[in-house]
Write a protein that holds these residues in place. Structure first.
Motif, PDB file in Angstrom:
ATOM      1  N   THR A 118      24.934  -3.252  14.373  1.00 34.77           N
ATOM      2  CA  THR A 118      24.289  -4.011  14.715  1.00 34.77           C
ATOM      3  C   THR A 118      22.778  -5.184  13.783  1.00 34.77           C
ATOM      4  O   THR A 118      22.285  -4.476  14.052  1.00 34.77           O
TER       5      THR A 118
ATOM      6  N   ILE B 169      -5.330  -7.939  13.538  1.00 42.24           N
ATOM      7  CA  ILE B 169      -4.049  -7.518  13.272  1.00 42.24           C
ATOM      8  C   ILE B 169      -3.311  -7.707  12.699  1.00 42.24           C
ATOM      9  O   ILE B 169      -2.715  -7.046  12.083  1.00 42.24           O
TER      10      ILE B 169
ATOM     11  N   VAL C  75      -5.069  -5.172  10.345  1.00 42.57           N
ATOM     12  CA  VAL C  75      -3.475  -2.946  10.567  1.00 42.57           C
ATOM     13  C   VAL C  75      -2.358  -2.989   9.882  1.00 42.57           C
ATOM     14  O   VAL C  75      -2.160  -2.444  10.120  1.00 42.57           O
ATOM     15  N   LEU C  76      -1.857  -4.425  10.982  1.00 42.97           N
ATOM     16  CA  LEU C  76      -0.544  -4.451   9.708  1.00 42.97           C
ATOM     17  C   LEU C  76      -0.075  -3.865   8.495  1.00 42.97           C
ATOM     18  O   LEU C  76       0.260  -3.958   8.148  1.00 42.97           O
TER      19      LEU C  76
ATOM     20  N   GLU D  97      12.631   1.248   0.479  1.00 48.60           N
ATOM     21  CA  GLU D  97      13.621   1.033   1.076  1.00 48.60           C
ATOM     22  C   GLU D  97      14.606   0.300  -0.424  1.00 48.60           C
ATOM     23  O   GLU D  97      13.975  -0.541  -0.979  1.00 48.60           O
TER      24      GLU D  97
ATOM     25  N   ALA E  89      -0.935  -0.916   8.005  1.00 49.19           N
ATOM     26  CA  ALA E  89       0.233   0.086   8.090  1.00 49.19           C
ATOM     27  C   ALA E  89       1.254  -0.337   7.517  1.00 49.19           C
ATOM     28  O   ALA E  89       1.626   0.685   7.423  1.00 49.19           O
ATOM     29  N   SER E  90       1.543  -1.368   7.205  1.00 49.25           N
ATOM     30  CA  SER E  90       2.907  -1.541   6.270  1.00 49.25           C
ATOM     31  C   SER E  90       2.194  -0.740   5.361  1.00 49.25           C
ATOM     32  O   SER E  90       3.594  -0.696   4.014  1.00 49.25           O
TER      33      SER E  90
ATOM     34  N   VAL F 230      -0.365   2.072   4.505  1.00 51.58           N
ATOM     35  CA  VAL F 230       0.366   3.268   5.054  1.00 51.58           C
ATOM     36  C   VAL F 230       1.514   3.808   5.232  1.00 51.58           C
ATOM     37  O   VAL F 230       1.678   4.767   4.789  1.00 51.58           O
ATOM     38  N   PHE F 231       2.313   3.458   5.524  1.00 54.01           N
ATOM     39  CA  PHE F 231       3.288   3.979   6.964  1.00 54.01           C
ATOM     40  C   PHE F 231       4.781   3.495   5.360  1.00 54.01           C
ATOM     41  O   PHE F 231       5.745   3.004   6.224  1.00 54.01           O
ATOM     42  N   TYR F 232       4.427   3.045   4.341  1.00 55.39           N
ATOM     43  CA  TYR F 232       5.917   2.651   3.791  1.00 55.39           C
ATOM     44  C   TYR F 232       6.522   3.448   3.240  1.00 55.39           C
ATOM     45  O   TYR F 232       6.271   4.428   3.442  1.00 55.39           O
ATOM     46  N   VAL F 233       8.032   3.103   3.486  1.00 52.26           N
ATOM     47  CA  VAL F 233       9.131   4.307   3.890  1.00 52.26           C
ATOM     48  C   VAL F 233       9.733   3.181   2.237  1.00 52.26           C
ATOM     49  O   VAL F 233       9.957   1.968   2.508  1.00 52.26           O
TER      50      VAL F 233
END
Ligand SMILES: Cc1cc2nc3c(=O)[nH]c(=O)nc-3n(C[C@H](O)[C@H](O)[C@H](O)COP(=O)(O)OP(=O)(O)OC[C@H]3O[C@@H](n4cnc5c(N)ncnc54)[C@H](O)[C@@H]3O)c2cc1C
Lengths: 695, 191
Positions: free
Chosen positions: A55, A18, A21-22, A33, A25-26, A28-31
Motif C-alpha cells: 500500500t 499547532i 503541539v505537533l 523506526e 507530539a513527534s 513524545v510519541f516518537y517511535v
C-alpha cells in the motif's frame, strides 16, 4: 487596522500552536523506526501506485527494510533505483532477481463442459459456480481476469484462448497471480523456475510426469510446431542441460505414457528433442544462458558425468561458484567412455560440455577422489557443499571358473579403454586385441554397446549370451533391434558356467547351461531356472562380461567416512527427496545413488540435488519438495482410452544403412528433417491433466 | 436523551452524509471494492470525525466567535483537521500500535475526506451545542460507515454480474450509488 491584525495574529498563533503541539507530539510519541525506511522511500518512484503489491511507497520501503521485499520491489522505476535501494540496504543489487509471470496451463478450454453458462464473463464469477464450467478443475478458464488486472498490458488471451505473458512488458508485480481464481499464473524468478519440481497438483501431461528430468514436453513440442526452435531449446534446457546427448541416447520413458500411444503410435518425443538440440548446434552459435547473481557460496561437484554436469549447471545458474572434479581426462562420464562414438559422437558431446562450462563452471580433470583429495580436504578448501556423482564404474564379476583367462574383459573396462584410445587420451598405445569369435555376456546397454563395438572393430562372429529372453533385456529396444540388424547372434536363456582356456591360458570356449523361465521374481520378471544336463559350449577367442556394474567406492577407505552409509550394492544412502547423505554437506545422485540407470535419471537427480544444495548453502532448511510427484503419477491423468483420434503414423528415424555403418564409428542414427519435425509435432495432443486436443 | 437518539437517526439515515448530502465520494468509490478495506475506512472515519467535531466546535465558539472572525472558519478548519489527523496518527502509532496497524493507510487518507470537513461545518451551521455536535459527528460518521459497508457488499456482488463494457467498474459503481441514494431518500420526513 485591527481588522487585519487580529485575524493575522489569530491565524499565526493558531499555526504556531499547532506546529508546536505537533513538534512536541513527534518527540513524545516518537517511535523508533529504521532510518533506512525513510531513505529507501525517498529513492522509490514516489508514485504510490501500488503496482508492487504494497500500500504505497512507504509500505514498500518498510517491506524492503523488513526483508519482505527485494530492492527491485518498485515496478515503475528502473535498475538505477534498484541499485540505489540495494546500496542503502548494503545488499548486492544483483541479489534482486527480477520476477516474471508464468502461465502453467495451456488449454483448460479443451476440457468438456459441465454446464451451459450464460453469466458474467469473468473468471471470478464462473469459478464461484462449482469451480468453473469445465470438467478440468485445475486449468485456465480463459475469461481473462488476469488481463484486466494487469496494469502494464503484459498479458493477452491468445487465439487458443489462454493467457500469454509478454515477458518484455511483465514487471512481476503479481496482480495477475492474485486475480486468477485457479492459480494458473505464478510470478516467479528464474531461480524459482529452475528449482520447481513436479507436484501432485500440477498441470502436468502424462509424459511430463513420467520423465525423470521433468522436462515440459508439451511446451517444447508446441514451440517446435510454431518453429520457435530457440524457445524449445530454452524449455528443454530449463530441466536438462544435456539435450544433445539425451536426444541421441535417451530410451524415452515419456513415450510410454504418451496419450496418443494408447490408441496408436506414440509421438516421437525424443526425436523432436534431438531436432531442437541439433538445431542450436547446427546454427553454430549458442543461445545465451542466464545465471542468477553470485551468492558467494562454493560447491564442489565430484564426477563430471550427466549427474555431475546437471548438478553443476543448475547450481551455477542459481548463482553459486561451482568446480567440477573428475578422475578422467575429459567430461561426460559414461556417456563419453561407455556409450560408443557411433551412438554419441564425441564432437557433439564436447560442444555440449563446453556450453555448460561456459556458464562459468571450472572443471579440474584427472583428479580422483580418494587419491588427489578427500571430501574433508574439499571442505577445508572452503567448499560449502559437495556433490558426489561418481557413477557406477565397477563391473560385477560372474564368479565362474576361468573368468580371468587371457582374452577375457569386463564391459566398462573394455569400453572405457577403447574410448580412451579412440579419443587419443590413453597412455597405452597397443590396442586391445580383437578376437574373431567374441561372446558378450549380459543383456543391458553395456552388453549391446560392446557387441556393436566389436562388430565395428572387425570381429567375424559376435554372440550375446543372456540368461533370460529378449523381452526381459534391460537394454534400449532400438539398440537391441540395431544389434540384430548388424548380425549379432543371440543366445537367450543361457547361464554361463565355465570359461575354458587353452594350454597358454588363452580363452577358447564358453560353457553355459540352458534355462527355462519359471515363476516371476521380485522384479516381476520370470526367473530363469537351469535345465539339468543341458551344458552347451560355444567356441570363442574373446569374452566380455557385462552383467552390470556398481559404484566404485574405494575413496571411502582413504578417509574415515564412518558417518556415511552405503547400500549392499555400494551405492550411497541418501534421502530420496533431497538426495542429502548422512553427512549434511554431502549430496549425491545419478548412478552412484541409484545404481546403473539412465542418463535422464542422472540429470533429474542432479537437479534435485542442486535444489537441496542450494537450500543448504543459503542456510535454509533442506526439506523435501512439497507434494512431490517423484516416481508417481496423477491418477486422474492416466487414461485407458483416448476417443476421437485420427489415425496417423509416426515419423521414422533416419539411420545409416547397415553395410555402411558397421564399417566405421560414424553416427548411425540421424536427425529428422524440419518437415518431419513439423508433422511429428502436430501429432502431439498437447495434453494436460484431463484435456487434450482432439484432431 | 431522546433528542440525541433522534439526532443520530437523522444523521445516519435521513441526512446520510454520503447518500443524502453527497460528501466524501472519493473514499466512497475508492475504498469500497473490498469489504475489508471498507470496514477499515469506516472505523477510521468514526474515530476522526468525532474528534474533529469536538475540536472544531471548541475553536469556533471559543476563538472565532469571540473575535468575530467567522469568515476564517473554512481555512481554520482545514488546518485543524489536517493537523489533527497527523497528531492522531502519531499518537496511535505510539500508544495503540494495534489500532494503528488496523487503520493503516486509511488515517492519512481522511485528511482529504470532505465528509469530515462537511460534518464540522454542518455542526456550526445548525448551531448545535458541544454535546450535540459530538453526537451528530458520530451519527454522520456511522452513516458514512453504513453506506460504505453496504456499498462494498453490493460491489463485491457486482463483479459476478454481467455488466456492459461501457459501464464497467466506476461507472456501474456510480449508478449503484445513485440507486442507493434514492432508496435512502425514503427516510425523508421520518424525523
Ligand atoms: C555402455 C553403457 C551404455 C549406456 N547407454 C545408455 C543409453 O543408451 N541411454 C541411457 O539413458 N543411459 C545409458 N547408460 C547409462 C548412463 O550412461 C548412466 O546412467 C549415466 O551416465 C549416469 O551418470 P552419472 O553422472 O551418475 O555417472 P557417470 O556417467 O558414470 O559419471 C561418473 C563420473 O565420475 C567420475 N568419477 C568416478 N569416480 C571418481 C572419483 N573417485 N573421483 C573423481 N571422479 C570420479 C567418472 O570419471 C565420471 O566422469 C549407459 C551406460 C553404459 C555403461
Amino acid at each position: 487596522m485591527d481588522a487585519v491584525l487580529v485575524p493575522v495574529l489569530i491565524m499565526g498563533v493558531m499555526g504556531f500552536t499547532i506546529g508546536a503541539v505537533l513538534a512536541i507530539a513527534s518527540k513524545v510519541f516518537y517511535v523508533y523506526e529504521d532510518p533506512r525506511i525513510a531513505e529507501v522511500e525517498s529513492s522509490l518512484a514516489g508514485a504510490n501506485c501500488g503496482g508492487c503489491g504494497f500500500t504505497g511507497c512507504g509500505a514498500a520501503a518498510a517491506a524492503v527494510v523488513g526483508g519482505k521485499a527485494l530492492p527491485s520491489v518498485c515496478v515503475v522505476a528502473g535498475p538505477e533505483t534498484t541499485a540505489a535501494v540495494a546500496s542503502i540496504m548494503g545488499m548486492d543489487p544483483g541479489t534482486a532477481e527480477s520476477k516474471l509471470s508464468c502461465n502453467s496451463c495451456d488449454g483448460g478450454l479443451r476440457a468438456e463442459n459441465k454446464y451451459h453458462y450464460m453469466g458474467a464473463t469473468t473468471c471470478a464469477a464462473i469459478a464461484a459456480m462449482y469451480g468453473g464450467k469445465k470438467t478440468c478443475e485445475f486449468g485456465c478458464m480463459g475469461y481473462g481476469d488476469c488481463v484486466r488486472s494487469c496494469l502494464f498490458d503484459a498479458i493477452f488471451i491468445n487465439e487458443k484462448g489462454f493467457p500469454t505473458v509478454i515477458e518484455s512488458k511483465c514487471v512481476g508485480c503479481g496482480a495477475c497471480e492474485r486475480a486468477c481464481p485457479k492459480s494458473v499464473l505464478h510470478v516467479v524468478t528464474m531461480s524459482d523456475r529452475l528449482l520447481a519440481f513436479n507436484q501432485t497438483d500440477g498441470r502436468l501431461a502424462p509424459c511430463r510426469q513420467e520423465c525423470p528430468a521433468e522436462i515440459d514436453i508439451p511446451r517444447y513440442i508446441a514451440q517446435v510446431r510454431d518453429k520457435d526452435y530457440a524457445g524449445a531449446v530454452a524449455t528443454i534446457r530449463e530441466r536438462n542441460p544435456l539435450l544433445l546427448s539425451c536426444g541421441r541416447v535417451c530410451p524415452h520413458p515419456c513415450e510410454d505414457y504418451c496419450r496418443r500411444g494408447i490408441e496408436e503410435e506414440a509421438v516421437s518425443i525424443n526425436q523432436l528433442k534431438r531436432f531442437a538440440a541439433d538445431y542450436e548446434m547446427n546454427t553454430g552459435s549458442r543461445l545465451p544462458i542466464s545465471c542468477a547473481p553470485d551468492t558467494g557460496k562454493k560447491a564442489a561437484v565430484v564426477g563430471g558425468g550427466p549427474a555431475g554436469l546437471s548438478c553443476a549447471f543448475f547450481l551455477r545458474r542459481l548463482g553459486h561458484d561451482v568446480t567440477i572434479f573428475d578422475a578422467m581426462p575429459k567430461l561426460g562420464g559414461m556417456i563419453r567412455y561407455g556409450i560408443p562414438e557411433y551412438r554419441l559422437p564425441k564432437e557433439v558431446l564436447d560442444w555440449e560440455c563446453q556450453g555448460i562450462l561456459k556458464t562459468g563452471i571450472e572443471a579440474k580433470m584427472n583428479m580422483r577422489l580418494g587419491e588427489d583429495y578427500t571430501t574433508k580436504s574439499l571442505k577445508e578448501d572452503g567448499f560449502d557443499s559437495i556433490f558426489l556423482g561418481i557413477g557406477a564404474w565397477s563391473d560385477y564379476m560372474l564368479n565362474v571358473e576361468g573368468e580371468d583367462l587371457d582374452g577375457c574383459y569386463t564391459g566398462i573396462d573394455f569400453l572405457t579403454r577403447f574410448a580412451l584410445q579412440q579419443q587419443k587420451d590413453s597412455l597405452e598405445d597397443t590396442p586391445i586385441p580383437i578376437g574373431q569369435k567374441c561372446a558378450v555376456i549380459g543383456g543391458g546397454n553395456t552388453a549391446i554397446d560392446c557387441v556393436r563395438t566389436l562388430v565395428r572393430l572387425g570381429a567375424k562372429e559376435v554372440y550375446i549370451v543372456y540368461r533370460r529372453t529378449r523381452n526381459e533385456m534391460p537394454a534400449n529396444m532400438v539398440e537391441i533391434e540395431a544389434a540384430e540388424h548388424e548380425g549379432i547372434q543371440f543366445h537367450f536363456l543361457a547361464a554361463p558356467t565355465k570359461v575354458m582356456g587353452d594350454a597358454n591360458g588363452k580363452v577358447m570356449g564358453l560353457e553355459y547351461l540352458k534355462m527355462e523361465l519359471g515363476e516371476p521374481d521380485a522384479s516381476g520378471r520370470r526367473r530363469p531356472v537351469p535345465i539339468e544336463g543341458s551344458e552347451t559350449v560355444i567356441e570363442i577367442d574373446m569374452l566380455i562380461t557385462a552383467i552390470g556394474q556398481g559404484p566404485d567406492v574405494s575413496f571411502k577407505d582413504k578417509e574415515s567416512l564412518d558417518d556415511m552409509r552405503f547400500t549392499r550394492w555400494n551405492s550411497i544412502e541418501a534421502d530420496p527427496e533431497t538426495l542429502q547423505s548422512d553427512i549434511p554437506y554431502i549430496f549425491t545422485a545419478g548412478d552412484a545413488y541409484t545404481g546403473a540407470s539412465l542418463v535422464v535419471a542422472a540429470i533429474g537427480g542432479g537437479r534435485r540435488a542442486a535444489r537441496a544444495m542450494h537450500l543448504y548453502m543459503t542456510d535454509q532448511e533442506v526439506t523435501p519438495v512439497e507434494k512431490s510427484l517423484r516416481e508417481k503419477h496423477i491418477p486422474v491423468s492416466i487414461f485407458d482410452k483416448v476417443p476421437g483420434l485420427n489415425s496417423t503414423t509416426r515419423v521414422e528415424m533416419p539411420e545409416l544403412e547397415v553395410e555402411e555403418r558397421i564399417q566405421s564409428f560414424v553416427e548411425a542414427d540421424l536427425v529428422i528433417t524440419e518437415e518431419d519435425a513439423e508433422v511429428e509435432s502436430n501429432r502431439c495432443l498437447s495434453c494436460c491433466i484431463t484435456c487434450y486436443d482432439k484432431d | 436523551m431522546g433528542d440525541y437518539i433522534v439526532l443520530i437517526i437523522s444523521c445516519v439515515f435521513v441526512n446520510n452524509i454520503l447518500l443524502a448530502q453527497f460528501l466524501g465520494n472519493c473514499p466512497f468509490l475508492g475504498t469500497s471494492k473490498k469489504m475489508e478495506t471498507a470496514l477499515g475506512m469506516s472505523m477510521a472515519v468514526i474515530f476522526v470525525m468525532v474528534l474533529a467535531g469536538g475540536i472544531t466546535w471548541s475553536v469556533y465558539h471559543m476563538l472565532l466567535v469571540k473575535y468575530n472572525l467567522q469568515y476564517l472558519t473554512t481555512i481554520a478548519f482545514i488546518v485543524i483537521i489536517a493537523s489533527l489527523v497527523q497528531f492522531v496518527e502519531m499518537f496511535l502509532k505510539k500508544s495503540m500500535p494495534a489500532l494503528y496497524a488496523g487503520l493503516g493507510i486509511f488515517l492519512p487518507l481522511i485528511t482529504t475526506n470532505c465528509a469530515v470537513f462537511g460534518a464540522c461545518l454542518i455542526n456550526i451551521g445548525e448551531e448545535y451545542t458541544f454535546m450535540q455536535s459530538l453526537v451528530t459527528s458520530f451519527g454522520f460518521a456511522a452513516g458514512f460507515g453504513l453506506a460504505l459497508i453496504l456499498f462494498a457488499g453490493v460491489r463485491e456482488k457486482i463483479i459476478l454480474a454481467r455488466v456492459p463494457k461501457a459501464l464497467q467498474d466506476t461507472s456501474i459503481g456510480l449508478i449503484t450509488a445513485g440507486i442507493m441514494s434514492l432508496s435512502f431518500f425514503a427516510f425523508k420526513g421520518m424525523v
